[in-house]
Design an enzyme around this catalytic site. Structure first.
Site, short mmCIF file in Angstrom:
data_model
loop_
_atom_site.label_atom_id
_atom_site.label_comp_id
_atom_site.label_asym_id
_atom_site.label_seq_id
_atom_site.Cartn_x
_atom_site.Cartn_y
_atom_site.Cartn_z
N ASN A 123 1.14 -1.09 0.09
CA ASN A 123 0.21 -0.35 0.18
C ASN A 123 0.93 0.92 0.05
O ASN A 123 1.21 1.75 0.99
CB ASN A 123 -0.62 0.00 1.58
CG ASN A 123 -1.80 1.37 1.23
OD1 ASN A 123 -1.57 1.81 0.74
ND2 ASN A 123 -2.99 1.37 2.00
N ARG A 181 -3.14 -2.14 -3.50
CA ARG A 181 -3.44 -1.26 -2.63
C ARG A 181 -4.12 0.16 -4.00
O ARG A 181 -2.76 0.52 -3.81
CB ARG A 181 -3.81 -0.74 -1.91
CG ARG A 181 -5.40 0.38 -1.48
CD ARG A 181 -5.14 1.43 -0.73
NE ARG A 181 -6.12 1.97 -0.33
CZ ARG A 181 -6.02 3.26 0.70
NH1 ARG A 181 -5.16 3.60 0.73
NH2 ARG A 181 -7.22 3.19 0.68
N HIS A 196 -13.37 3.51 -0.25
CA HIS A 196 -12.67 2.55 1.55
C HIS A 196 -13.58 1.14 0.65
O HIS A 196 -14.59 0.36 0.93
CB HIS A 196 -13.81 2.76 1.93
CG HIS A 196 -12.63 3.77 2.94
ND1 HIS A 196 -13.87 4.98 3.43
CD2 HIS A 196 -11.96 4.51 3.45
CE1 HIS A 196 -12.69 5.85 4.26
NE2 HIS A 196 -11.97 5.29 4.61
N HIS A 202 -17.86 2.93 7.87
CA HIS A 202 -16.47 3.05 8.15
C HIS A 202 -15.57 3.71 8.77
O HIS A 202 -16.03 5.00 8.31
CB HIS A 202 -15.19 2.79 6.52
CG HIS A 202 -13.96 2.05 7.22
ND1 HIS A 202 -13.19 1.29 6.95
CD2 HIS A 202 -12.60 3.30 7.30
CE1 HIS A 202 -11.86 1.44 6.82
NE2 HIS A 202 -11.69 3.07 7.71
N LEU A 203 -15.45 3.92 10.02
CA LEU A 203 -15.11 5.42 10.61
C LEU A 203 -13.37 4.81 11.04
O LEU A 203 -13.26 4.54 12.10
CB LEU A 203 -15.94 5.52 11.83
CG LEU A 203 -17.28 5.38 11.94
CD1 LEU A 203 -18.26 5.58 12.96
CD2 LEU A 203 -18.12 6.80 10.52
N ASN A 224 -9.31 7.60 10.54
CA ASN A 224 -9.03 9.02 10.22
C ASN A 224 -9.89 9.54 9.25
O ASN A 224 -10.67 10.67 8.69
CB ASN A 224 -7.71 9.26 9.38
CG ASN A 224 -6.95 9.47 11.36
OD1 ASN A 224 -7.04 10.40 11.41
ND2 ASN A 224 -6.25 8.86 11.15
N ARG A 280 -11.26 16.10 7.41
CA ARG A 280 -11.65 16.89 5.87
C ARG A 280 -13.38 16.95 6.67
O ARG A 280 -13.60 16.43 7.61
CB ARG A 280 -12.43 15.16 5.57
CG ARG A 280 -10.93 14.87 4.42
CD ARG A 280 -10.92 14.16 3.81
NE ARG A 280 -9.85 13.10 2.93
CZ ARG A 280 -9.77 12.20 3.20
NH1 ARG A 280 -10.34 11.48 3.81
NH2 ARG A 280 -8.12 11.32 2.37
N ASP A 340 -8.10 13.31 16.26
CA ASP A 340 -7.28 11.86 17.29
C ASP A 340 -9.21 11.51 18.20
O ASP A 340 -8.96 12.22 19.38
CB ASP A 340 -6.62 11.64 17.88
CG ASP A 340 -6.22 10.19 18.16
OD1 ASP A 340 -7.02 9.30 19.34
OD2 ASP A 340 -5.02 9.97 18.85
N GLY A 399 -15.45 3.70 14.87
CA GLY A 399 -16.22 2.56 14.64
C GLY A 399 -15.60 0.94 15.08
O GLY A 399 -16.67 0.57 16.11
N ASN A 443 -13.60 1.11 18.05
CA ASN A 443 -13.15 0.77 19.73
C ASN A 443 -13.98 2.33 20.23
O ASN A 443 -13.66 1.85 21.64
CB ASN A 443 -11.44 1.60 19.41
CG ASN A 443 -10.77 0.12 18.45
OD1 ASN A 443 -10.37 -0.63 19.41
ND2 ASN A 443 -9.92 1.09 17.64
N GLU A 455 -8.39 -4.60 5.53
CA GLU A 455 -8.21 -4.55 4.01
C GLU A 455 -7.06 -5.32 2.98
O GLU A 455 -7.12 -5.52 1.59
CB GLU A 455 -7.76 -2.66 3.67
CG GLU A 455 -8.81 -3.09 3.46
CD GLU A 455 -9.06 -0.83 3.88
OE1 GLU A 455 -8.47 -0.46 5.09
OE2 GLU A 455 -9.76 -0.35 3.18
P1 ADP Z 1 -7.25 5.18 9.23
O1 ADP Z 1 -7.60 5.57 8.12
O2 ADP Z 1 -5.04 6.25 9.19
O3 ADP Z 1 -6.29 4.06 8.94
P2 ADP Z 1 -7.73 3.81 11.86
O4 ADP Z 1 -9.24 3.34 10.90
O5 ADP Z 1 -6.73 3.58 12.36
O6 ADP Z 1 -7.06 5.48 10.31
O7 ADP Z 1 -8.68 5.35 12.23
C1 ADP Z 1 -8.41 5.82 13.48
C2 ADP Z 1 -9.06 7.01 14.19
O8 ADP Z 1 -9.01 5.94 15.03
C3 ADP Z 1 -8.34 8.41 15.18
O9 ADP Z 1 -9.43 9.30 15.09
C4 ADP Z 1 -8.05 7.04 17.04
O10 ADP Z 1 -8.59 8.25 17.67
C5 ADP Z 1 -9.49 6.83 16.80
N1 ADP Z 1 -8.81 5.02 17.40
C6 ADP Z 1 -8.04 4.54 17.52
N2 ADP Z 1 -8.76 3.43 19.21
C7 ADP Z 1 -9.83 3.97 19.72
C8 ADP Z 1 -10.79 4.08 20.83
N3 ADP Z 1 -9.73 3.00 21.52
N4 ADP Z 1 -11.05 5.24 21.36
C9 ADP Z 1 -11.97 5.80 20.60
N5 ADP Z 1 -11.22 6.28 19.03
C10 ADP Z 1 -10.50 5.58 18.71
#
Ligand code: ADP
Length: 421
Positions: free
Chosen positions: A7, A91, A180, A208-209, A211, A241, A283, A333, A335, A380
């Site tokens: 990727n 990817r 995505h 898909h939540l 970044n 964004r 974050d 999504g 966590n 993925e």
């Molecule tokens: P990317 O889109 O860069 O691959 P990820 O899917 O890893 O990113 O998601 C990153 C987001 O997930 C960040 O906003 C991070 O704060 C959030 N995140 C990761 N772990 C937790 C958690 N335990 N609680 C809340 N948010 C989390």
């Protein structure tokens, strides 16, 4: 059957080596700040300790050379010879209208990926660099391109045409493409499996939540609408964004703030979303902590975020008619229990709700109502590995995502989740 998953970003290479004969992860790593004298290399091979190094990495070919050395590292390596790699899955962000599925890479495919650079000027050139580096370093090894956009090829015109002069669609290809796709396809197939039904019989809304963030309406294993559009800027509020805004804001701001097209693009893509709303962070962990500590600004940002998710879930309920499950995936999504709960709050009358206790204890099924609410780690890389293995053996994709759904979930769990986008 060792397959290398690659990727490439504009200044990064993320990789995994998978053994697709039993779907296990052998090694993974990330090289960042490519093109600088202090590039950061992170690598983990098998159960050996993680490696980290800072050194000069000139370009993507240099980076891929390092990847191969790491995979054959005397202590931390997981293979002896380059020839053990039987296929490479890349990817690729944008496949435009040309690609409706993953594809074996040859010269015409590379030319078509190049043509899509106009739609993804940051990503597709990097993807091509990765492909060409592998061509040189692993000559003769078959390569496969897996597109972020391909899963959304089934979206009907009523959902992908914008209310702009139709001639602009014809002339410039301006339409909804969606992104995505590999993640939405993977978790939709997993959802069908969890529900114990074939993909063709299941309608799901996949959120898909990460970044980047997007929601897709999946009908019988096929994407029928998605929140990202011509670019990944449309739709949900994301880390940096803005998601949906009134388009008239753009010329207004350009005039008032004297911004160039590049500057407004940076404002909307890099300085907006949760970062812009909070003024402190993109974050979600930090934002939730600040909100808990009493910050009104952070609470507002979370309200705006969750409200937008709810609006899309409601819209896709209308699109799909019958919905079997709402799926949460991606770093947030998977966590952030409070985000899942708040996003679906107030939808109980529609059969959608989250059980607070199940949600907090991170179970897979967290619904309180008639419609399943599922938390499914995306993967993925595994999806790319499966597509690569399928195309190497000359296979075409069975209807919908049924192939992925038929794989036992237990196998998928051997690989770590990796959020995307
Ligand atoms: P990317 O889109 O860069 O691959 P990820 O899917 O890893 O990113 O998601 C990153 C987001 O997930 C960040 O906003 C991070 O704060 C959030 N995140 C990761 N772990 C937790 C958690 N335990 N609680 C809340 N948010 C989390």
């Amino acid at each position: 059957m060792k397959i290398l998953i690659v990727n490439c970003g504009s200044s990064s290479v993320k990789f995994q080596l998978l053994d697709m004969s039993n779907e296990t992860l052998l090694a993974k790593g990330l090289i960042e700040r490519i093109g600088s004298s202090d590039a950061i290399i992170n690598y983990q091979g098998g159960d050996a300790p993680k490696l980290r190094e800072v050194r000069e990495v000139l370009n993507h070919e240099d980076a891929m050379e390092i990847v191969l050395h790491l995979l054959m590292h005397p202590q931390n390596g997981v293979m002896k010879r380059r020839e053990e790699i039987v296929g490479i899955g890349h990817r690729v962000v944008h496949g435009g209208e040309a690609f409706v599925d993953s594809v074996r890479i040859d010269e015409p495919v590379k030319a078509a990926i190049e043509k899509c650079i106009q739609f993804a000027p940051l990503h597709n050139p990097a993807n091509l660099k990765g492909i060409e580096a592998c061509e040189r370093l692993l000559a003769g090894v078959p390569q496969v391109a897996v597109f972020d956009t391909a899963f959304h090829h089934s979206i009907p015109p009523q959902a992908y045409i914008y209310g702009l002069p139709y001639a602009l669609y014809r002339k410039h290809g301006i339409r909804r493409y969606g992104f995505h796709g590999t993640s939405h396809r993977y978790v939709a197939a997993q959802a069908a499996e969890i529900l114990g039904k074939p993909s063709e019989a299941v309608n799901v809304i996949t959120c898909h939540l990460g970044n980047g963030a997007s929601i897709t309406a999946v009908q019988g294993g096929k994407s029928v609408d998605t929140s990202m559009g011509f670019t990944p800027l449309e739709g949900l509020i994301m880390g940096t964004r803005c998601g949906d805004i009134d388009p008239a804001i753009i010329p207004y701001l350009m005039e008032r703030e004297n911004l160039t097209p590049k500057q407004i693009d940076t404002l909307l893509n890099k300085n907006s979303g949760m970062l812009g709303l909070t003024g402190t962070s993109n974050d979600m962990r930090e934002i939730l902590a600040e909100a808990d500590a009493g910050s009104e600004q952070h609470r507002l940002a979370i309200d705006v975020y969750c409200y937008r998710v709810r609006k899309y879930v409601g819209a896709y309920l209308a699109v799909l008619g019958r919905v079997d499950a709402v799926v949460f995936t991606g770093g947030i999504g998977e966590n952030a229990a409070p985000i899942r709960e708040r996003s679906l709050r107030g939808m109980e009358h529609l059969g959608i709700g989250v059980n607070a206790e199940k949600n907090r204890s991170h179970q897979t099924r967290v619904e309180s109502g008639r419609i399943a609410v599922l938390v499914i780690p995306t993967n993925e890389e595994l999806a790319i590995g499966r597509d690569t293995a399928r195309l190497l053996s000359g296979g075409s994709r069975p209807a919908g995502a049924a192939a992925a759904a038929r794989k036992p979930a237990a196998k998928a769990k051997k690989l770590p989740k990796t959020g995307k986008g």
